[in-house]
Motif scaffolding. Sequence first.
Motif, PDB file in Angstrom:
ATOM      1  N   ASN A  43      -4.889  -1.590 -36.565  1.00 53.90           N
ATOM      2  CA  ASN A  43      -5.619  -2.726 -35.991  1.00 53.90           C
ATOM      3  C   ASN A  43      -6.219  -3.584 -37.096  1.00 53.90           C
ATOM      4  O   ASN A  43      -6.144  -4.822 -37.069  1.00 53.90           O
ATOM      5  CB  ASN A  43      -6.737  -2.260 -35.072  1.00 53.90           C
ATOM      6  CG  ASN A  43      -6.249  -1.486 -33.871  1.00 53.90           C
ATOM      7  OD1 ASN A  43      -6.833  -0.475 -33.502  1.00 53.90           O
ATOM      8  ND2 ASN A  43      -5.170  -1.934 -33.251  1.00 53.90           N
ATOM      9  N   ILE A  44      -6.813  -2.914 -38.079  1.00 51.93           N
ATOM     10  CA  ILE A  44      -7.431  -3.629 -39.195  1.00 51.93           C
ATOM     11  C   ILE A  44      -6.359  -4.328 -40.018  1.00 51.93           C
ATOM     12  O   ILE A  44      -6.533  -5.478 -40.451  1.00 51.93           O
ATOM     13  CB  ILE A  44      -8.242  -2.648 -40.053  1.00 51.93           C
ATOM     14  CG1 ILE A  44      -9.424  -2.114 -39.221  1.00 51.93           C
ATOM     15  CG2 ILE A  44      -8.747  -3.305 -41.324  1.00 51.93           C
ATOM     16  CD1 ILE A  44     -10.054  -0.863 -39.765  1.00 51.93           C
ATOM     17  N   SER A  45      -5.226  -3.657 -40.224  1.00 52.89           N
ATOM     18  CA  SER A  45      -4.106  -4.284 -40.932  1.00 52.89           C
ATOM     19  C   SER A  45      -3.591  -5.492 -40.176  1.00 52.89           C
ATOM     20  O   SER A  45      -3.206  -6.506 -40.779  1.00 52.89           O
ATOM     21  CB  SER A  45      -2.972  -3.271 -41.117  1.00 52.89           C
ATOM     22  OG  SER A  45      -3.379  -2.186 -41.918  1.00 52.89           O
ATOM     23  N   PHE A  46      -3.579  -5.406 -38.852  1.00 52.58           N
ATOM     24  CA  PHE A  46      -3.139  -6.535 -38.027  1.00 52.58           C
ATOM     25  C   PHE A  46      -4.046  -7.749 -38.248  1.00 52.58           C
ATOM     26  O   PHE A  46      -3.566  -8.871 -38.429  1.00 52.58           O
ATOM     27  CB  PHE A  46      -3.145  -6.135 -36.555  1.00 52.58           C
ATOM     28  CG  PHE A  46      -2.881  -7.277 -35.613  1.00 52.58           C
ATOM     29  CD1 PHE A  46      -1.582  -7.683 -35.341  1.00 52.58           C
ATOM     30  CD2 PHE A  46      -3.931  -7.965 -35.009  1.00 52.58           C
ATOM     31  CE1 PHE A  46      -1.337  -8.755 -34.494  1.00 52.58           C
ATOM     32  CE2 PHE A  46      -3.694  -9.030 -34.169  1.00 52.58           C
ATOM     33  CZ  PHE A  46      -2.395  -9.420 -33.905  1.00 52.58           C
ATOM     34  N   ILE A  47      -5.349  -7.526 -38.233  1.00 50.94           N
ATOM     35  CA  ILE A  47      -6.298  -8.627 -38.450  1.00 50.94           C
ATOM     36  C   ILE A  47      -6.079  -9.240 -39.834  1.00 50.94           C
ATOM     37  O   ILE A  47      -6.072 -10.470 -39.994  1.00 50.94           O
ATOM     38  CB  ILE A  47      -7.742  -8.121 -38.293  1.00 50.94           C
ATOM     39  CG1 ILE A  47      -8.000  -7.708 -36.842  1.00 50.94           C
ATOM     40  CG2 ILE A  47      -8.743  -9.190 -38.727  1.00 50.94           C
ATOM     41  CD1 ILE A  47      -9.322  -6.994 -36.631  1.00 50.94           C
TER      42      ILE A  47
END
Length: 246
Positions: A86-90
């Motif tokens: 999720n953090i990588s997506f952001i």
Amino acid sequence: MNLFGNNQEDFPFAMFGSSHIAALAVLLVLLIVLYVFRSVLKEKKMKPLEIGLAVSLAAVELLYHVWLIVNNNWEVRHALPLELCNISFILTVLLLLTGSRLVYEILLFIGLMGASQALLTPVLSIDFPHFRFFHFFYTHTWIIAVPLYYTWVKGYRPTIYSVLKTVVFLNILLPIVLFVNRYTGGNYMFLDHKPSSGSLLDLLGPYPWYILSLEGIAAGMGLVLWLVFREKTGAEGKRAEAGSFD
């Protein structure tokens, strides 16, 4: 057949089934195209496409949360964007919009490490052609492809300090995620306990020592990725150019 429903029995996902292999093949072809045609892409005005991709990723993610809400599956203990992917997506969306080199440095490491494992061993129960299948593979594919695009096409390169920045970033996240886990009953980033179904974490020792083991592995893999993608100079750079597709 409801492609946006929550009946998992209609679309049972099979790891390394035909749809899984096809999704991995799409990623492989995309990466080959980016690498082989990197010189051509360097000459193109790519910013409109980068912004368009960022918008499409944000739209698909928004639809995913709408899907969770409609199917009464959105809960604070598992739906917050606090998993590593999720953090990588952001960070992927931010990199596409801003071109920030700091964002690139962190995303190159945590994106490649996290999303590659997620794609090879998906925690996914719904298969093609369900919306959730497309959401999962569309977002994870670009988490890997975008930092490689910025490496091969845009000319960004990590430094040894990029590894240090990534470790610092992860350790800033650590207490935040632990706090959220404590007050939501969640297990974001598996910092509260290991998966009950069993995983590679079982090889890294008991709680909480496996968290330290994970940090060591992350730092080690970061050094490997730095060695692979760092700026080549001198004779080393000439050998790399001689072995390229150009």
